[in-house]
Structure formats: C-alpha cells, structure tokens
Design an enzyme around this catalytic site. Structure first.
Site, PDB file in Angstrom:
ATOM      1  N   ASP A  13       0.813  -1.224   0.000  1.00 37.10           N
ATOM      2  CA  ASP A  13       0.000   0.000   0.000  1.00 37.10           C
ATOM      3  C   ASP A  13       0.843   1.268   0.000  1.00 37.10           C
ATOM      4  OD1 ASP A  13      -2.239  -1.652   0.103  1.00 37.10           O
ATOM      5  OD2 ASP A  13      -2.224  -1.667   2.291  1.00 37.10           O
ATOM      6  N   LYS A  16       1.922   2.005  -5.113  1.00 40.55           N
ATOM      7  CA  LYS A  16       2.473   1.408  -6.339  1.00 40.55           C
ATOM      8  C   LYS A  16       1.559   1.674  -7.543  1.00 40.55           C
ATOM      9  CE  LYS A  16       2.463  -2.579  -4.287  1.00 40.55           C
ATOM     10  NZ  LYS A  16       2.141  -2.184  -2.905  1.00 40.55           N
ATOM     11  N   GLY A  40      -4.354  -4.423  -3.844  1.00 34.38           N
ATOM     12  CA  GLY A  40      -5.360  -3.391  -4.096  1.00 34.38           C
ATOM     13  C   GLY A  40      -4.631  -2.143  -4.513  1.00 34.38           C
ATOM     14  N   HIS A  41      -4.655  -1.833  -5.796  1.00 32.33           N
ATOM     15  CA  HIS A  41      -3.886  -0.710  -6.325  1.00 32.33           C
ATOM     16  C   HIS A  41      -4.854   0.375  -6.790  1.00 32.33           C
ATOM     17  CE1 HIS A  41      -0.285  -3.612  -7.192  1.00 32.33           C
ATOM     18  NE2 HIS A  41      -0.619  -3.546  -5.927  1.00 32.33           N
ATOM     19  N   GLN A 223       2.107  -6.183  -3.094  1.00 32.89           N
ATOM     20  CA  GLN A 223       2.539  -6.263  -1.695  1.00 32.89           C
ATOM     21  C   GLN A 223       3.835  -5.461  -1.495  1.00 32.89           C
ATOM     22  OE1 GLN A 223       1.554  -9.688  -3.161  1.00 32.89           O
ATOM     23  NE2 GLN A 223      -0.398  -8.746  -2.729  1.00 32.89           N
TER      24      GLN A 223
END
Ligand code: GDP
Ligand code: IMO
Ligand code: MG
Length: 429
Positions: A13, A16, A40-41, A223
């Site tokens: 988080d 990225k 989750g991007h 990650q």
C-alpha cells in the site's frame, strides 16, 4: 536499461498503483509477476477512481498488460474485475491483456481453506485477505495445482483432480467440511474456461519479443518487501516472493530484464494485518496519519496500522531488492506535523541493531531508536515541482536518502496521477 521494475519497499500500500499508472504512459508493456487479487492498487485520474486487484495498472491507459506465471489467478474474480472496469469505461480484450498459460488457479476451496485456517488460529492469525492466495501457492509448490493452460484440456484432468481432492478432502474433513464436489468443480471450470481462454498466451514469449524489439517493459510488483515469504516478517507475510528478483522468474524474462528497480516508499509506515511493526503509533500520531492518509485497506476495508518512517526497514528492502531509486509517496500526509520521527536503529534487550533480526520474537521486541526532525507548516499537497516543496520537507527527503542509502527518483504529493515530481526519469537510465 529500458525497463523499470516497481516494487513495494514496506508492508504494501505504498502507492504502487499510482506510480505504475503514471509511468505506464511511457511503457509499451506492463506486467504483474506475483501475488494475486490480494493486492489493491488505487489510481486516481481526475474524477475517476480505479481500484485494481488482479489486473496490471497499465490497463487503464490501454497499455498492453500481461499477467505473468508468478501470479495466482482466480478466474471468477478476473471476470468480475474485467466487468467492473468495463463499467468505468476501460475495455479489456485479448488485444490489450494476456494471461500466462502457467498461472496456477485459485479455486473456491482455496478461499474456503484460507478463511477456515484464519478462523481457527485465534490470536495467531495472519490477518490474510482470505482470498485463497496462500493455499493456491501451496498447491503450486505441491505440484497439485490446476493451471490456466489446463482449462483447454478439461477432459484430461482426472489425475490432477485426484491429487487435489486427496490432499484437500483430508484437510476439509479436519475442519468438519464436506469433501470437494468434483462434478461441481468441473462444471465451474467448464463454465469459466470460455471466458479465460481467449486471453491466454505464452507471456514469456511476448515479453522476450518485446525485449528484443527494444520495447519498454514496466513490471508491477504487488505487496511489499516486508511481506516477502523469504525476506519479510515471517510468518506474518504473504505467500509469494515480492522482491524485485521475482520479476524475472514470475514472467519468464531473464534477470537482466528487470532494468531500473524503483522501490515505492511511503513517507511514513503502514501495515494491514497482524505482525510486528516497531514504529507503530497506537496514539494520536497514528490516528492523525490514518485520517490524513485515508489509511483503509483497498481490498478488505480494514483500518491500516500507522507509524513513523522506519529507515532501517527501508534500507533492508533497498538491499534485498537491489533498488536503484525510490518513489517517495504521501509526503503531503505529513504536512502540518510540528515534529517528525525517523527510526534509525533498534534496541532488543541491551543489544542494538541496524537491521531487523529474523526471529519473530526479536522483531516483536524491537524498540525503535528515533531521531527527530522539525516538520513544516506549509502544504506540499499537489506540488508538481521540487521548487514547490518547503525547505524542511526537502530536508526530510534528503535525510531519508542518506539513511536508506538510495536516491529519490520521484515524489508523490496527492492521489492524483499528475501530482508527481520527477527528479530523475527511471526509463531514461
Ligand atoms: P498500492 O497497493 O501500493 O498500489 O497502494 P494503495 O492504492 O493500496 O494505497 C495507497 C493509497 O494512497 C491510495 O488510496 C492512493 O490513491 C493514495 N495515494 C497514492 N499516492 C499518494 C500521495 O502522494 N498522497 C496521498 N495523499 N495519497 C496518495
Ligand atoms: P498491495 O499490492 C498490504 C497482507 C495481508 C496479510 C498478509 C497475508 O495492495 O500493496 P494474503 O492474503 O496475501 O495471504 O495475506 O499480507 N497483504 C497486503 N497488505 N497490501 C497488499 O497488497 C497486501 N496483500 C497482502 O493483510 O497481512
Ligand atoms: Mg494496496
């Protein structure tokens, strides 16, 4: 070095997605190489917010995007994410998205097992995303996985399904669960195969061809290094290698293809899920960082734990991933803090450390040694050039560079795509 490999250098988080989206304008191909839809991007483009879990962030700009063999793929989630993006005006077709033939599938019983194990673990739980990532990687290494290429040969899967059911039915019985319904599994796979197969390609070949044609490949890690199965805060980690070296093994491009390794680093520290976090601030400071930074998990909605910048951890990440330069994100979240702290070492009992020792007990006991630096009262939010930054913010950045032994290549000052300061173009190196 025509290519860029983006990795998270903390516990995920770090931003990225924003940086990959920004860089993908200059890339010919964007490739995911590990993890799955535990990621989750978030990408913010004007009024639109895109949240991607499995699809490479380059897809939003229509850049050719590939899902490499190192990714574990939930085919039903893939279909849902494609539909969700279509609803936002992003058309995903076999022309702009390829899936490697050798990706292991995440199947419904992997998700069940992830949840059952977490529920049974009480205080020892990892705090996973419950999306079946760990169990799917276990089956890959256990040589039981059903892979994407098997979807084209469903009439020839009996032996592999025997292996899977022999393993999983024993585990499921231990949890009081019914055995796998083999007929249902085959029906589900048959139903989803038609949707997945048009996207399936030898991704290693696509990437090697792109490389030989001098095209620019952007690798998108998921990650962060501290969640790496080997280098992270084990066992409170994910089940893949998240370090930059995985860009090669997770796509089938050789190790000299990684190019410029860009470590994404948040200007403070967050973590979601269980596990040690030496600089965590369970107080007003943590609360303020969480509120200003909107620190809620993209995938699970969980509140992220927040704390001061930990230079020891980032220095370690820079080393194990071979980071060439960093993108420092969320600098704006620190606006208005009178004083900032940076962790420069640890005390464990009466011993001092300039790295995080491997054992979970030591990690849990590590007490940060801080240095303080004055904050700034001006705003950095939305800054797009170095000249817009207050002197004290520049001092903070310079001190971080010194402590981690790595230069800052980009600075991000808001979620918005263009609120980014380019110090040095990673593609130009
Ligand atoms: P990722 O998993 O590394 O892609 O990061 P996430 O998207 O899960 O979390 C990062 C969050 O911070 C997202 O909500 C982004 O929109 C947001 N973000 C990214 N860069 C910045 C920044 O420079 N400033 C602020 N305030 N938010 C940012
Ligand atoms: P992005 O790509 C932050 C964490 C989970 C849990 C541990 C194991 O958005 O940075 P898993 O479901 O992978 O078995 O969970 O890893 N985790 C993440 N934390 N960002 C992520 O991805 C994460 N993906 C997994 O919270 O602690
Ligand atoms: Mg995320």
């Amino acid at each position: 070095m025509a290519n860029v490999t983006v990795i998270g250098a903390q516990w995920g988080d770090e931003g990225k997605g924003k940086i990959v989206d920004w860089l993908s304008e200059r890339a010919d191909v964007v490739a995911r190489f590990q993890g799955g839809h535990n990621a989750g991007h978030t990408l913010v483009v004007g009024e639109k917010v895109y949240k991607l879990s499995l699809l490479p962030s380059g897809i939003v700009r229509g850049t050719l995007s590939v899902i490499g063999n190192g990714v574990v793929l939930d085919p039903w989630h893939f279909r849902d994410e494609v539909a969700k993006l279509k609803g936002q005006g992003v058309e995903i077709t076999p022309e702009n998205l390829q899936i490697a033939e050798t990706c292991p599938l995440i199947l419904p019983f992997h998700r069940d097992l992830d949840g059952l194990r977490e529920d049974a673990s009480g205080a020892g739980k990892i705090g996973t995303t419950r999306r079946g990532i760990g169990p799917a990687y276990e089956d890959k290494v256990g040589r039981r996985a059903i892979r994407v290429c098997d979807l084209a040969h469903l009439d020839d899967l009996d032996l592999q399904v025997d292996r899977l059911t022999a393993h999983h039915d024993a585990l499921r019985a231990g949890f009081g669960e019914a055995p796998i319904d083999r007929a249902q599994l085959m029906a589900d796979l048959t139903e989803i195969a038609a949707f997945i197969l048009p996207f399936v390609k030898p991704v290693w070949l696509t990437l090697n061809k792109a490389k030989s044609e001098g095209k620019r490949i952007l690798f998108e890690g998921a990650q962060g290094t501290l969640l790496d199965i080997d280098h992270g805060t084990y066992p409170f980690v994910t089940s893949s290698n998240t370090v930059a070296g995985t860009a090669a093994s997770g796509t089938g491009l050789g190790p000299n293809g990684a190019g410029f390794v860009l470590g994404i680093v948040k200007a403070y520290t967050t973590r979601v899920g269980s596990g040690p976090f030496p600089t965590e601030q369970e107080n007003d400071v943590g609360q303020r960082l969480g509120e200003r930074g909107h620190e809620f998990g993209t995938v699970t909605g969980r509140k992220r734990r927040c704390g001061w910048f930990d230079a020891v951890l980032v220095r370690q990440s820079v080393a194990v991933s071979g980071v060439t330069g960093i993108a420092l994100t969320k600098l704006d979240v620190l606006d208005g803090f009178e004083e900032l702290k940076i962790c420069v070492g640890y005390k464990i009992g009466d011993q001092s450390f300039d790295y995080l020792p491997a054992h979970a007990q030591d990690q849990a006991k590590a007490e940060p040694i801080y240095e303080s630096i004055a904050g700034w009262s001006e705003t950095t939010a939305g800054a797009r050039s170095w000249a817009d930054l207050p002197a004290q913010a520049i001092k903070y950045i310079r001190r971080i560079e010194e402590l981690i032994g790595c230069p800052v290549t980009l600075v991000s000052t808001s979620p918005e795509r263009d609120d980014t300061i380019l110090v040095r173009d990673p593609f130009a190196d």
